[in-house]
Design a protein around this motif. Structure first.
Motif, PDB file in Angstrom:
ATOM      1  N   LYS A 136      59.117  -7.760 133.322  1.00 21.35           N
ATOM      2  CA  LYS A 136      60.155  -6.778 133.648  1.00 21.35           C
ATOM      3  C   LYS A 136      60.428  -6.846 135.144  1.00 21.35           C
ATOM      4  CE  LYS A 136      59.609  -3.302 130.088  1.00 21.35           C
ATOM      5  NZ  LYS A 136      59.511  -1.877 129.802  1.00 21.35           N
ATOM      6  N   PRO A 137      61.682  -6.700 135.564  1.00 22.80           N
ATOM      7  CA  PRO A 137      61.954  -6.795 137.005  1.00 22.80           C
ATOM      8  C   PRO A 137      61.354  -5.616 137.782  1.00 22.80           C
ATOM      9  CG  PRO A 137      63.955  -6.238 135.791  1.00 22.80           C
ATOM     10  CD  PRO A 137      62.906  -6.540 134.770  1.00 22.80           C
ATOM     11  N   ILE A 138      60.717  -5.960 138.893  1.00 21.14           N
ATOM     12  CA  ILE A 138      60.249  -4.946 139.849  1.00 21.14           C
ATOM     13  C   ILE A 138      61.377  -4.783 140.855  1.00 21.14           C
ATOM     14  CG2 ILE A 138      58.536  -4.431 141.624  1.00 21.14           C
ATOM     15  CD1 ILE A 138      56.628  -6.325 139.985  1.00 21.14           C
ATOM     16  N   VAL A 139      61.860  -3.569 141.016  1.00 21.67           N
ATOM     17  CA  VAL A 139      63.088  -3.349 141.777  1.00 21.67           C
ATOM     18  C   VAL A 139      62.850  -2.333 142.886  1.00 21.67           C
ATOM     19  CG1 VAL A 139      65.521  -2.707 141.611  1.00 21.67           C
ATOM     20  CG2 VAL A 139      64.384  -3.773 139.643  1.00 21.67           C
ATOM     21  N   ALA A 140      63.050  -2.776 144.131  1.00 21.84           N
ATOM     22  CA  ALA A 140      62.892  -1.875 145.281  1.00 21.84           C
ATOM     23  C   ALA A 140      64.191  -1.095 145.504  1.00 21.84           C
ATOM     24  CB  ALA A 140      62.549  -2.685 146.523  1.00 21.84           C
ATOM     25  N   VAL A 141      64.058   0.199 145.761  1.00 24.39           N
ATOM     26  CA  VAL A 141      65.218   1.077 145.930  1.00 24.39           C
ATOM     27  C   VAL A 141      65.159   1.717 147.321  1.00 24.39           C
ATOM     28  CG1 VAL A 141      66.448   3.075 144.996  1.00 24.39           C
ATOM     29  CG2 VAL A 141      65.138   1.586 143.450  1.00 24.39           C
ATOM     30  N   VAL A 142      66.228   1.530 148.107  1.00 22.28           N
ATOM     31  CA  VAL A 142      66.289   2.099 149.467  1.00 22.28           C
ATOM     32  C   VAL A 142      67.597   2.849 149.651  1.00 22.28           C
ATOM     33  CG1 VAL A 142      66.069   1.593 151.938  1.00 22.28           C
ATOM     34  CG2 VAL A 142      65.246  -0.079 150.273  1.00 22.28           C
ATOM     35  N   SER A 143      67.519   4.052 150.177  1.00 21.96           N
ATOM     36  CA  SER A 143      68.725   4.763 150.606  1.00 21.96           C
ATOM     37  C   SER A 143      68.942   4.496 152.081  1.00 21.96           C
ATOM     38  CB  SER A 143      68.545   6.276 150.442  1.00 21.96           C
ATOM     39  OG  SER A 143      68.711   6.648 149.109  1.00 21.96           O
ATOM     40  N   THR A 144      70.202   4.519 152.511  1.00 22.48           N
ATOM     41  CA  THR A 144      70.465   4.368 153.944  1.00 22.48           C
ATOM     42  C   THR A 144      71.355   5.497 154.435  1.00 22.48           C
ATOM     43  OG1 THR A 144      72.530   3.109 153.778  1.00 22.48           O
ATOM     44  CG2 THR A 144      70.481   1.846 153.636  1.00 22.48           C
ATOM     45  N   GLY A 145      71.142   5.887 155.652  1.00 20.50           N
ATOM     46  CA  GLY A 145      72.022   6.873 156.280  1.00 20.50           C
ATOM     47  C   GLY A 145      71.257   7.896 157.102  1.00 20.50           C
ATOM     48  N   ASP A 175      59.874   2.900 145.144  1.00 21.02           N
ATOM     49  CA  ASP A 175      60.603   3.771 146.058  1.00 21.02           C
ATOM     50  C   ASP A 175      60.310   3.355 147.489  1.00 21.02           C
ATOM     51  OD1 ASP A 175      61.780   5.779 147.465  1.00 21.02           O
ATOM     52  OD2 ASP A 175      60.454   7.374 146.740  1.00 21.02           O
ATOM     53  N   MET A 176      61.356   2.896 148.203  1.00 21.47           N
ATOM     54  CA  MET A 176      61.167   2.437 149.586  1.00 21.47           C
ATOM     55  C   MET A 176      61.707   3.450 150.592  1.00 21.47           C
ATOM     56  SD  MET A 176      59.528  -0.379 149.298  1.00 21.47           S
ATOM     57  CE  MET A 176      59.611  -0.858 151.012  1.00 21.47           C
ATOM     58  N   GLY A 177      62.050   4.644 150.143  1.00 20.45           N
ATOM     59  CA  GLY A 177      62.443   5.696 151.081  1.00 20.45           C
ATOM     60  C   GLY A 177      63.826   5.516 151.681  1.00 20.45           C
ATOM     61  N   ILE A 178      63.986   6.089 152.871  1.00 23.48           N
ATOM     62  CA  ILE A 178      65.299   6.139 153.526  1.00 23.48           C
ATOM     63  C   ILE A 178      65.284   5.244 154.772  1.00 23.48           C
ATOM     64  CG2 ILE A 178      66.954   7.640 154.716  1.00 23.48           C
ATOM     65  CD1 ILE A 178      65.701  10.007 153.107  1.00 23.48           C
ATOM     66  N   ALA A 179      66.304   4.402 154.902  1.00 20.73           N
ATOM     67  CA  ALA A 179      66.470   3.606 156.120  1.00 20.73           C
ATOM     68  C   ALA A 179      67.505   4.301 157.004  1.00 20.73           C
ATOM     69  CB  ALA A 179      66.929   2.188 155.772  1.00 20.73           C
ATOM     70  N   PRO A 180      67.200   4.449 158.309  1.00 17.60           N
ATOM     71  CA  PRO A 180      68.181   5.080 159.210  1.00 17.60           C
ATOM     72  C   PRO A 180      69.318   4.095 159.515  1.00 17.60           C
ATOM     73  CG  PRO A 180      66.290   4.299 160.460  1.00 17.60           C
ATOM     74  CD  PRO A 180      65.980   4.020 159.002  1.00 17.60           C
TER      75      PRO A 180
END
Ligand code: AMP
Ligand code: MG
Length: 406
Positions: A182-191, A227-232
């Motif tokens: 199964k794909p391992i998928v990293a998720v990042v929000s930006t802003g 979950d890779m959190g939030i990138a500024p």
């Protein structure tokens, strides 16, 4: 040039890799996709057996049986499921037999218990059974190999393993199978505007909702999210986070920062990571998006607007993750629905409107969920589907649209 959804999706899917395989226990392989061809090494069922509780007989003996003139047969033994017969059934004889029990030799049919009566004949100790209805040869018998023949190809690579397939694996005596990872998928929000849950909202800030929605979408699509959190909105820090994410995952999903604003740093960072295309797909919501491959791993740059992010995932990322996991059917089924209201699309882009789809007498009806702005998350919360409104269309109530569940 703006690509249509179909063109963009086709181009994207053509570049998506299918993940390597692994061996899994069949208690933990549901939802996976088979990566081997499965052949039967035994007949299923393994022997001729009764489909009913009743009496194993020779059909010729009971051919003429009726209510008024029952056939009277001598009982030789009783066979429960799991028993091996010890007596043949000769002419004028029967064996009491339960569902699933092995057929005794000599018998060629089973009479169901409901049309029989057990008794004793005038002799010293012979049990008899009266049969009030005839049966045809082979009736109520399940034959060895009638479900699966020894040597037969039972499932091909690409088969989605649902509960019936898992039952079948067990009946084929397979405790483990080869499936695609199964794909391992990293998720990042930006802003810079995004605030973590639980922290107070300072003026100008909003909650980071996309990361949670995308995380859930990855799971729903059969992927394993990280979950890779939030990138500024800072290029160096964003690049560091994206690289860390990619190193741990098979794919990266980012949200926000892919349009043409001054602080949309994601564009520059993605360009440095790999071969990324910034797509203007002719759809609403969700025009700005990015797609590409870095180190053989797909990267999806979803738009920041919450509705756009969820809809673009549904139409692009979900089929891509399914392909990575080895699936062959990648798109959700579509069907026709009758509009319950007047709808206009003045845009040069197909509009995926959020809709409430209800069924009445086999006909699907669709009404929209009210305001459809790409920031109005509630338009999706109220919806159970999407309807496609073609470019420039003015549709009145009663006309049909293409619908799909969401
Ligand atoms: P952007 O594409 O980064 O310019 O973002 C477009 C809009 O989506 C802006 O109103 C952002 O504040 C909003 N947005 C971006 N990321 C998120 C997120 N993770 N959760 C909720 N809203 C977001
Ligand atoms: Mg942004």
């Amino acid at each position: 040039m703006m690509l249509t959804v179909q063109e963009a999706r086709q181009r994207m899917l053509a570049t998506i890799p299918v993940l390597p395989t692994e061996t899994r226990d069949i208690l933990n392989c549901d939802g996976y996709v088979l990566a081997e061809a499965l052949y039967a090494t035994e007949d299923i069922p393994p022997f001729d057996n009764s489909a009913m509780d009743g009496f194993a007989v020779r059909a010729a003996d009971v051919k003429a049986a009726s209510e008024a003139h029952p056939a009277v047969l001598t009982l030789v033994e009783t066979l429960a499921a799991g028993d091996a017969p010890t007596q043949p059934v000769g002419s004028g004889q029967a064996a009491r037999i339960m569902t699933g029990a092995m057929m005794p030799s000599g018998a060629d049919a089973v009479v169901m218990q409901e049309v029989t009566e057990i008794g004793r004949n005038s002799g010293p100790d012979a049990a008899i059974v009266k049969i009030f209805e005839g049966v045809d040869e082979k009736q109520n018998v399940r034959f060895a190999g009638e479900s699966v023949k020894n040597g037969a190809l039972v499932m091909e690579p690409g088969k989605h393993l649902r509960p019936p397939e898992i039952s079948m694996l067990a009946s084929l005596n397979r405790a483990e199978v080869t499936v695609h990872r199964k794909p391992i998928v990293a998720v990042v929000s930006t802003g810079d505007e995004l605030t973590r849950l639980g922290e107070p909202l300072a003026p100008g800030k909003i909650r980071d909702s996309n990361r949670y929605g995308i995380y859930a979408q990855v799971k729903e699509a059969g992927g394993i999210p990280i979950d890779m959190g939030i990138a500024p909105d800072d290029e160096a820090e964003t690049e560091r986070i994206f690289r860390t994410a990619l190193a741990q995952a098979d794919a990266l999903i980012t949200s926000g920062g892919v349009s043409v604003g001054e602080y949309d740093v994601v564009r520059n960072v993605l360009e440095r990571l790999g071969e990324i295309h910034f797509w203007r797909v002719a759809m609403k919501p969700g025009k700005p998006q990015a797609y590409g491959i870095a180190d053989g791993k797909p990267i999806f740059g979803l738009p920041g607007n919450p509705v756009s992010s969820l809809v673009v995932f549904e139409l692009f990322v979900r089929p891509a993750l399914l392909k990575m996991a080895g699936h062959s059917a990648l798109l959700r089924p579509t069907f026709k629905a009758t509009l319950a209201e007047h709808v206009v699309n003045r845009d040069g882009r197909v509009n995926y409107m959020r809709a409430i789809l209800t069924e009445e007498n086999g006909i699907w009806n669709a009404r929209t969920t009210g305001p459809q702005g790409s920031g109005i998350l509630h338009s999706l919360v109220l919806a159970n589907g999407l309807i496609t409104i073609p470019t420039g269309a003015t549709l009145t109530a009663g006309e049909t649209v293409v619908a799909q569940f969401f």
